[in-house]
Design a protein around this motif. Structure first.
Motif, PDB file in Angstrom:
ATOM      1  N   LEU A  72      20.788  -3.145 -29.669  1.00 31.59           N
ATOM      2  CA  LEU A  72      20.519  -2.026 -28.761  1.00 31.59           C
ATOM      3  C   LEU A  72      21.664  -1.811 -27.794  1.00 31.59           C
ATOM      4  N   VAL A  73      21.783  -0.585 -27.348  1.00 31.87           N
ATOM      5  CA  VAL A  73      22.694  -0.310 -26.243  1.00 31.87           C
ATOM      6  C   VAL A  73      21.876   0.151 -25.036  1.00 31.87           C
ATOM      7  N   LEU A  74      20.892   1.041 -25.286  1.00 25.67           N
ATOM      8  CA  LEU A  74      20.078   1.552 -24.175  1.00 25.67           C
ATOM      9  C   LEU A  74      18.856   0.648 -23.989  1.00 25.67           C
ATOM     10  N   VAL A  75      18.871  -0.131 -22.925  1.00 26.15           N
ATOM     11  CA  VAL A  75      17.807  -1.130 -22.771  1.00 26.15           C
ATOM     12  C   VAL A  75      16.603  -0.590 -21.993  1.00 26.15           C
ATOM     13  N   ASP A  76      16.774   0.489 -21.242  1.00 22.51           N
ATOM     14  CA  ASP A  76      15.715   0.908 -20.315  1.00 22.51           C
ATOM     15  C   ASP A  76      14.411   1.252 -21.032  1.00 22.51           C
ATOM     16  N   PHE A  77      14.511   1.920 -22.173  1.00 20.55           N
ATOM     17  CA  PHE A  77      13.310   2.318 -22.917  1.00 20.55           C
ATOM     18  C   PHE A  77      12.477   1.089 -23.301  1.00 20.55           C
ATOM     19  N   TYR A  78      13.150   0.069 -23.811  1.00 19.51           N
ATOM     20  CA  TYR A  78      12.441  -1.120 -24.294  1.00 19.51           C
ATOM     21  C   TYR A  78      11.968  -2.005 -23.132  1.00 19.51           C
ATOM     22  N   ALA A  79      12.683  -1.913 -21.997  1.00 15.98           N
ATOM     23  CA  ALA A  79      12.262  -2.689 -20.819  1.00 15.98           C
ATOM     24  C   ALA A  79      10.872  -2.238 -20.352  1.00 15.98           C
ATOM     25  N   LYS A  80      10.519  -0.981 -20.619  1.00 20.87           N
ATOM     26  CA  LYS A  80       9.189  -0.486 -20.220  1.00 20.87           C
ATOM     27  C   LYS A  80       8.074  -1.214 -20.959  1.00 20.87           C
ATOM     28  N   PHE A  81       8.419  -1.843 -22.071  1.00 25.26           N
ATOM     29  CA  PHE A  81       7.429  -2.584 -22.859  1.00 25.26           C
ATOM     30  C   PHE A  81       7.520  -4.085 -22.591  1.00 25.26           C
ATOM     31  N   GLY A  82       8.231  -4.439 -21.508  1.00 21.58           N
ATOM     32  CA  GLY A  82       8.284  -5.847 -21.096  1.00 21.58           C
ATOM     33  C   GLY A  82       9.369  -6.644 -21.796  1.00 21.58           C
ATOM     34  N   PHE A  83      10.286  -5.981 -22.518  1.00 18.02           N
ATOM     35  CA  PHE A  83      11.358  -6.709 -23.210  1.00 18.02           C
ATOM     36  C   PHE A  83      12.523  -6.965 -22.249  1.00 18.02           C
ATOM     37  N   GLU A  84      13.143  -8.139 -22.443  1.00 16.71           N
ATOM     38  CA  GLU A  84      14.310  -8.508 -21.626  1.00 16.71           C
ATOM     39  C   GLU A  84      15.480  -8.834 -22.548  1.00 16.71           C
ATOM     40  N   VAL A  85      16.692  -8.673 -22.015  1.00 18.88           N
ATOM     41  CA  VAL A  85      17.884  -8.974 -22.821  1.00 18.88           C
ATOM     42  C   VAL A  85      17.855 -10.451 -23.220  1.00 18.88           C
ATOM     43  N   PHE A  86      18.097 -10.689 -24.505  1.00 18.12           N
ATOM     44  CA  PHE A  86      17.917 -12.019 -25.101  1.00 18.12           C
ATOM     45  C   PHE A  86      19.252 -12.570 -25.607  1.00 18.12           C
ATOM     46  N   ARG A  87      20.097 -11.664 -26.142  1.00 18.83           N
ATOM     47  CA  ARG A  87      21.394 -12.104 -26.676  1.00 18.83           C
ATOM     48  C   ARG A  87      22.331 -10.895 -26.648  1.00 18.83           C
ATOM     49  N   GLN A  88      23.648 -11.160 -26.447  1.00 20.26           N
ATOM     50  CA  GLN A  88      24.610 -10.061 -26.417  1.00 20.26           C
ATOM     51  C   GLN A  88      25.700 -10.278 -27.468  1.00 20.26           C
ATOM     52  N   TYR A  89      26.212  -9.167 -27.969  1.00 17.33           N
ATOM     53  CA  TYR A  89      27.260  -9.182 -28.991  1.00 17.33           C
ATOM     54  C   TYR A  89      28.393  -8.265 -28.539  1.00 17.33           C
ATOM     55  N   GLU A  90      29.632  -8.691 -28.770  1.00 20.36           N
ATOM     56  CA  GLU A  90      30.786  -7.817 -28.521  1.00 20.36           C
ATOM     57  C   GLU A  90      30.862  -6.815 -29.665  1.00 20.36           C
ATOM     58  N   MET A  91      31.305  -5.594 -29.382  1.00 19.45           N
ATOM     59  CA  MET A  91      31.582  -4.630 -30.457  1.00 19.45           C
ATOM     60  C   MET A  91      33.102  -4.577 -30.611  1.00 19.45           C
ATOM     61  N   VAL A  92      33.586  -5.024 -31.775  1.00 12.85           N
ATOM     62  CA  VAL A  92      35.005  -5.321 -31.961  1.00 12.85           C
ATOM     63  C   VAL A  92      35.507  -4.634 -33.236  1.00 12.85           C
ATOM     64  N   ASN A  93      36.606  -3.876 -33.139  1.00 13.59           N
ATOM     65  CA  ASN A  93      37.150  -3.279 -34.362  1.00 13.59           C
ATOM     66  C   ASN A  93      38.661  -3.060 -34.277  1.00 13.59           C
ATOM     67  N   LYS A  94      39.217  -2.664 -35.408  1.00 10.64           N
ATOM     68  CA  LYS A  94      40.681  -2.522 -35.509  1.00 10.64           C
ATOM     69  C   LYS A  94      41.006  -1.460 -36.559  1.00 10.64           C
ATOM     70  N   ASP A  95      42.051  -0.662 -36.300  1.00 13.64           N
ATOM     71  CA  ASP A  95      42.544   0.270 -37.324  1.00 13.64           C
ATOM     72  C   ASP A  95      43.385  -0.511 -38.311  1.00 13.64           C
ATOM     73  N   LEU A  96      43.223  -0.195 -39.594  1.00 15.20           N
ATOM     74  CA  LEU A  96      44.055  -0.820 -40.629  1.00 15.20           C
ATOM     75  C   LEU A  96      45.015   0.244 -41.120  1.00 15.20           C
ATOM     76  N   GLN A  97      46.282  -0.104 -41.205  1.00 17.82           N
ATOM     77  CA  GLN A  97      47.231   0.872 -41.731  1.00 17.82           C
ATOM     78  C   GLN A  97      47.238   0.728 -43.239  1.00 17.82           C
ATOM     79  N   ILE A  98      46.632   1.702 -43.907  1.00 13.27           N
ATOM     80  CA  ILE A  98      46.520   1.625 -45.368  1.00 13.27           C
ATOM     81  C   ILE A  98      47.921   1.663 -45.975  1.00 13.27           C
ATOM     82  N   GLY A  99      48.139   0.743 -46.920  1.00 12.67           N
ATOM     83  CA  GLY A  99      49.430   0.717 -47.600  1.00 12.67           C
ATOM     84  C   GLY A  99      50.433  -0.243 -46.975  1.00 12.67           C
ATOM     85  N   ILE A 100      50.107  -0.748 -45.772  1.00 16.10           N
ATOM     86  CA  ILE A 100      51.025  -1.702 -45.128  1.00 16.10           C
ATOM     87  C   ILE A 100      50.360  -3.081 -45.132  1.00 16.10           C
ATOM     88  N   ALA A 101      50.991  -4.043 -45.731  1.00 12.18           N
ATOM     89  CA  ALA A 101      50.380  -5.381 -45.847  1.00 12.18           C
ATOM     90  C   ALA A 101      50.559  -6.156 -44.550  1.00 12.18           C
TER      91      ALA A 101
END
Ligand SMILES: CC(C)(COP(=O)(O)OP(=O)(O)OC[C@H]1O[C@@H](n2cnc3c(N)ncnc32)[C@H](O)[C@@H]1OP(=O)(O)O)[C@@H](O)C(=O)NCCC(=O)NCCS
Length: 324
Positions: A295-324
């Motif tokens: 989830l990113v938007l926690v407020d909706f689920y917090a209304k049902f008594g849910f709390e943040v339990f675990r977090q994950y980084e969102m990580v990415n990279k551009d690959l230059q196609i054709g370049i090794a």
């Protein structure tokens, strides 16, 4: 260091990769060999527009690390494709020796060969993690390899013992929320194809074809028919619950997916009614520790008594196609 191609048909490869992940990530983030088989199932991958490959790093004949990478192509995606490093782990005693770096380099090479223009860590269609779990601290390792950090997503959780319907779920009028039945199949798929033609539609097609029970979908019916759906997971569901890493919660465990409601019905309380119906269904089946994942938007689920339990980084990279 030697390396061998990961082969999901080989029980020793499944065993080795599962053991490496569990040793590297610790008990809270551990999973079963059944889950590793599910996420690398050759009946799911390869030859259907879904491509996955991996490598196992070997030192003195012992598997010490592994990486899995994947890419979706037609009919799910058009080129240039997006790729994923599905999972990466190195045994603690062998970390900081360049093994992780070599496995990532292999994965990026394979993804370029597949025509991928970028790569995300985690978040693949057979998900191990939505991104590197914050508690492992490995986002820094990826930053050193040129990956960008694009925020954090989270899982939320609560014990369903004592759950009662919040006021927010009492607003919707004239709707019914219940587990789907076999006769709802066409209406459920029609709803998902119309409203969520990307991942959620294809996920449902594949789960039902594979024999998953349709009652793991909770549906909201308005006078127009199906206008909302969400997927739940029990300990005996086709989709292994390991994916949600619920070990710190009381058993039995359950999971509840993101809420999907028809675009033109939003703002009528349907999402909250659907959430409440699904939570009461899980509660009636005895579920205690319940996770809502990715989830990113926690407020909706917090209304049902849910709390943040675990977090994950969102990580990415551009690959230059054709370049090794
Ligand atoms: C992330 C992981 C695979 C790295 O494997 P590794 O074999 O130790 O990595 P390497 O030895 O190739 O490290 C390469 C570089 O990153 C650095 N590095 C490795 N882990 C790091 C960490 N957690 N934080 C900061 N730097 C790190 C190393 O010092 C090395 O630096 P250098 O290039 O300047 O020498 C390993 O720590 C692991 O298994 N973690 C648990 C699983 C996990 O988090 N997976 C990612 C999510 S799928």
């Amino acid at each position: 260091m030697d390396s061998v191609a990961f082969d999901s048909n080989r029980p020793d490869h499944i065993h080795a990769a599962t053991g490496i992940w569990n040793a590297a990530c610790g008990p809270d983030l551990s999973f079963s060999e059944r889950f590793m088989r599910f996420n690398t199932d050759p009946a799911y991958w390869n030859g259907h527009g879904r491509h996955q490959a991996g490598q196992i790093a070997v030192i003195d004949g012992q598997p010490v690390g592994f990486v899995l990478a994947s890419a979706l192509k037609e009919p799910y995606a058009e080129p240039p494709y997006s790729g994923h490093i599905d999972a990466l782990a190195v045994l603690p005693a062998y970390q900081r020796r360049g093994i992780g770096r070599a496995l990532v380099a292999w994965a990026e090479r394979w993804l370029r060969e597949q025509g991928c223009a970028n790569v995300s860590v985690g978040a693949s269609v057979r998900t191990f993690v939505p991104g590197p779990p914050v508690e492992l601290g490995s986002a820094l390792f990826f930053a050193q390899r040129g990956y960008s950090r694009n925020g954090v997503c989270c899982d939320m959780a609560r014990d369903l013992a004592g759950y009662t319907t919040p006021a927010t779920a009492l607003k919707a009028r004239g709707v019914t929320v219940r587990p789907a039945q076999p006769e709802d199949r066409a209406a459920l798929l029609g709803f998902l194809k119309r409203e969520f033609p990307g991942g959620w539609y294809w996920e449902c097609v594949q789960l039902l074809e594979a024999g998953s029970r349709i009652s793991d979908y909770v549906i909201l019916l308005s006078e127009r028919g199906v206008d909302g759906a969400l997927l739940v997971t029990f300990e005996d569901s086709y989709r292994p619950l390991d994916r949600f890493y619920p070990r710190r919660l009381p058993r039995p465990w359950g999971q509840l997916g993101s809420v999907g409601v028809s675009a033109e019905c939003r703002g009528s309380g349907y999402g909250a009614a659907l959430m409440d119906g699904a939570l009461r269904y899980l509660q009636a089946r005895g579920v205690r520790g319940c996770v809502i994942d990715w989830l990113v938007l926690v407020d909706f689920y917090a209304k049902f008594g849910f709390e943040v339990f675990r977090q994950y980084e969102m990580v990415n990279k551009d690959l230059q196609i054709g370049i090794a």
